[in-house]
Motif scaffolding. Structure first.
Motif, PDB file in Angstrom:
ATOM      1  N   ARG A  90     -10.037  28.485  44.031  1.00 58.03           N
ATOM      2  CA  ARG A  90      -9.323  27.964  42.865  1.00 58.03           C
ATOM      3  C   ARG A  90      -8.649  29.096  42.092  1.00 58.03           C
ATOM      4  O   ARG A  90      -7.496  28.987  41.697  1.00 58.03           O
ATOM      5  N   CYS A 150     -16.580  28.633  50.656  1.00 57.41           N
ATOM      6  CA  CYS A 150     -16.861  27.529  49.739  1.00 57.41           C
ATOM      7  C   CYS A 150     -17.864  26.522  50.282  1.00 57.41           C
ATOM      8  O   CYS A 150     -18.207  25.574  49.593  1.00 57.41           O
ATOM      9  N   LYS A 198      -8.652  18.789  42.569  1.00 61.87           N
ATOM     10  CA  LYS A 198     -10.111  18.847  42.734  1.00 61.87           C
ATOM     11  C   LYS A 198     -10.457  20.005  43.661  1.00 61.87           C
ATOM     12  O   LYS A 198     -10.024  20.039  44.813  1.00 61.87           O
ATOM     13  N   ASP A 199     -11.217  20.953  43.139  1.00 59.50           N
ATOM     14  CA  ASP A 199     -11.707  22.068  43.947  1.00 59.50           C
ATOM     15  C   ASP A 199     -12.757  22.809  43.123  1.00 59.50           C
ATOM     16  O   ASP A 199     -12.419  23.499  42.170  1.00 59.50           O
ATOM     17  N   THR A 200     -14.010  22.674  43.492  1.00 60.76           N
ATOM     18  CA  THR A 200     -15.075  23.358  42.751  1.00 60.76           C
ATOM     19  C   THR A 200     -15.377  24.741  43.317  1.00 60.76           C
ATOM     20  O   THR A 200     -16.290  25.407  42.848  1.00 60.76           O
ATOM     21  N   THR A 205     -14.775  28.259  43.191  1.00 62.57           N
ATOM     22  CA  THR A 205     -14.197  29.177  42.212  1.00 62.57           C
ATOM     23  C   THR A 205     -13.288  30.207  42.848  1.00 62.57           C
ATOM     24  O   THR A 205     -12.190  30.469  42.345  1.00 62.57           O
TER      25      THR A 205
END
Length: 87
Positions: free
Chosen positions: A71, A40, A64-66, A68
């Protein structure tokens, strides 16, 4: 997932190999996680609300975790974890 007391974790794959390693923290029901692999981005943490239910399970809700990949691993495919009883 195996959460260790030194705030590291490992993810075991069905074939017994280690699929992922990382670091985690838990404070006020906020579960923060960082992968060791540069999946990430370096020093990139995700945050999830952790709710325990029953005697052996937990549920993670995205804060909050961009990232992918992470997540989807934590809340996309398997939003809950159940304790595995070691034999």
């Amino acid at each position: 997932m195996d959460f260790k007391q030194d705030n590291t974790y490992t993810v075991a794959l069905p074939n017994g190999q280690i699929g992922e390693r990382g670091i985690y923290s838990l404070k006020d029901s906020v579960f923060s996680i960082k992968n060791i692999k540069d999946v990430c981005g370096k020093d990139y943490w995700g945050q999830y609300k952790l709710i325990f239910y029953g005697n052996d399970s937990l549920h993670l809700t995205l804060i909050k975790d961009t990232c992918t990949e992470r997540r989807m691993d934590l809340v996309g495919y398997n939003p809950g974890l159940k304790r595995r009883i070691a034999k």
